[in-house]
Write an enzyme that holds these catalytic residues in place. Structure first.
Site, PDB file in Angstrom:
ATOM      1  N   ASP A 112       5.803   3.144  -7.398  1.00 42.20           N
ATOM      2  CA  ASP A 112       6.480   1.919  -7.213  1.00 42.20           C
ATOM      3  C   ASP A 112       5.498   0.776  -8.241  1.00 42.20           C
ATOM      4  OD1 ASP A 112       6.747  -0.934  -5.616  1.00 42.20           O
ATOM      5  OD2 ASP A 112       7.585   0.748  -4.101  1.00 42.20           O
TER       6      ASP A 112
ATOM      7  N   ASN B 189      19.789  -2.108  -0.211  1.00 46.00           N
ATOM      8  CA  ASN B 189      20.004  -3.119   0.510  1.00 46.00           C
ATOM      9  C   ASN B 189      21.174  -4.088   0.256  1.00 46.00           C
ATOM     10  OD1 ASN B 189      17.495  -2.855   1.672  1.00 46.00           O
ATOM     11  ND2 ASN B 189      16.274  -4.149   0.265  1.00 46.00           N
TER      12      ASN B 189
ATOM     13  N   HIS C 270       4.902  -5.308  -4.203  1.00 45.80           N
ATOM     14  CA  HIS C 270       5.846  -4.599  -3.588  1.00 45.80           C
ATOM     15  C   HIS C 270       5.189  -2.993  -3.172  1.00 45.80           C
ATOM     16  CE1 HIS C 270       9.523  -1.722  -3.004  1.00 45.80           C
ATOM     17  NE2 HIS C 270       9.983  -2.819  -2.564  1.00 45.80           N
TER      18      HIS C 270
ATOM     19  N   SER D  85      13.145  -0.738   1.866  1.00 45.45           N
ATOM     20  CA  SER D  85      12.053  -0.125   1.360  1.00 45.45           C
ATOM     21  C   SER D  85      10.954   0.040   2.484  1.00 45.45           C
ATOM     22  CB  SER D  85      11.414  -1.019   0.269  1.00 45.45           C
ATOM     23  OG  SER D  85      12.279  -1.173  -0.848  1.00 45.45           O
TER      24      SER D  85
END
Length: 346
Positions: free
Chosen positions: A41, A165, A75, A228
């Site tokens: 990430d 998404n 994130h 996520s």
């Protein structure tokens, strides 16, 4: 995962997903001790709720020779917190607070990264002791990422990825749609599939993914929404299961989660929920029959191919070598001209 305004304390905010998943009950059986989860990430900030779990990792960004313990985007810190935060009543709590987080930084401050670094990150995680790899990012299909995933699966690693998404993704995103990857969609407080959750036949599991509070940069917290977050929940459950049953293979760990999931939507596996909503307590306690493996078929006389003359064999090898070389050149050119880039799932 879309996030809200940072807050200084999480104590007064409800982490509704913990109650929904009966995590207190699950923690009486397992907290994920002994399991390392790699987070590919934006890096992971050294948040106070993550310090007991955080291992030295790596940054694969150009010119960033760090341990992956920095996060300019936020994130990755949120994903790590959902997996392994141990803030208790004074902070954020993760699904597997006894597990370890191996941060692998592949995304920059804008949440962008390359598929080259995704492949490198998967390989680095596999060679540095990760039992579970969480990929809450998406990109265009890439052969090196696929190869790295195949290598990780062969090394008995569980790979979990977000399904994508809406409206950004209308089909299951890459690499989640790869069969050997656990593709995860999002549900809301009511247990229904979230409006933002991408559906499709490749979906394996669903998990909470709406308004989930987690750790953030600068010793703060943020609620966020997206698949996520749901992938992180499933990675945490996988850590609980593997810690409780260390003798299991990666495939058996996944099987325990899918076999005990709460069936929603159409009976059986369906495009919205996959096998259902992950159930940590059931995955830890249910009597789950082992995976059945089909024995290899015995060769028969009629099934055996006739010997091929040597001259034909040489011709075939040369043709395969030439075609393989041409394909390799085409791939290198294609990747050099238009290399797909990763983005963090909102």
């Amino acid at each position: 995962m879309t996030a809200g305004i940072p807050i200084q304390t999480a104590a007064h905010l409800e982490q509704w997903h913990l109650e929904s998943l009966k995590i207190d009950q699950a923690h009486q059986i397992s907290t994920g001790v002994g399991i390392t989860v790699a987070v590919l990430d934006s890096g992971v900030d050294s948040h106070r709720d993550l310090q007991p779990a955080l291992l030295p990792g790596i940054s694969l960004l150009d010119g960033a020779a760090t341990s992956g313990q920095s996060d300019e985007q936020g994130h990755g810190t949120a994903i790590a917190g959902l997996i392994a935060a141990s803030g208790g009543t004074d902070g954020a709590s993760g699904i597997a607070p006894g597990s370890k987080i191996l941060p692998i930084k592949i995304l920059d401050a804008q949440g962008r990264g390359s598929t080259d670094n995704t492949a490198k990150g998967i390989r680095w995680a596999t060679s540095h002791g990760a039992k579970i790899i969480n990929i809450s990012t998406a990109s265009g299909p890439n052969i090196e990422v696929r190869k790295a995933i195949e290598e990780a699966i062969a090394a008995d690693v569980v790979i979990v990825a977000s399904s994508g998404n809406k409206p950004t993704h209308n089909v299951i995103a890459f690499p989640a749609y790869i069969d050997s990857v656990v593709a995860v969609g999002a549900t809301g407080r009511d247990g229904a599939i979230a409006d933002i959750s991408t559906s499709g036949e490749k979906l394996d599991l669903a998990a909470p993914g709406v308004d989930l509070l987690s750790t953030w940069t600068g010793q703060t917290y943020q609620p966020g929404t997206g698949t996520s977050a749901s992938a992180a929940i499933v990675s945490g459950v996988a850590a609980l299961v593997w810690s409780r049953y260390p003798e299991l293979s990666a495939a058996e760990v996944v099987h325990r989660m899918t076999a005990t999931a709460v069936d929603k939507g159409a009976p059986g596996r369906d495009p919205e929920y996959g096998f259902g909503i992950v159930d940590p307590v059931a995955a830890l306690t249910a009597n789950v029959p082992p995976l059945e493996t089909e024995p290899a078929a015995e060769p028969t006389a009629t099934a055996q191919a006739a010997p091929v003359p040597n001259t034909m064999g040489r011709t075939a090898v040369i043709l395969i070598a030439v075609i393989g070389s041409l394909i390799g050149v085409a791939l290198v050119i294609a990747l050099a001209v238009a290399r797909p880039r990763n983005r963090a799932e909102p």
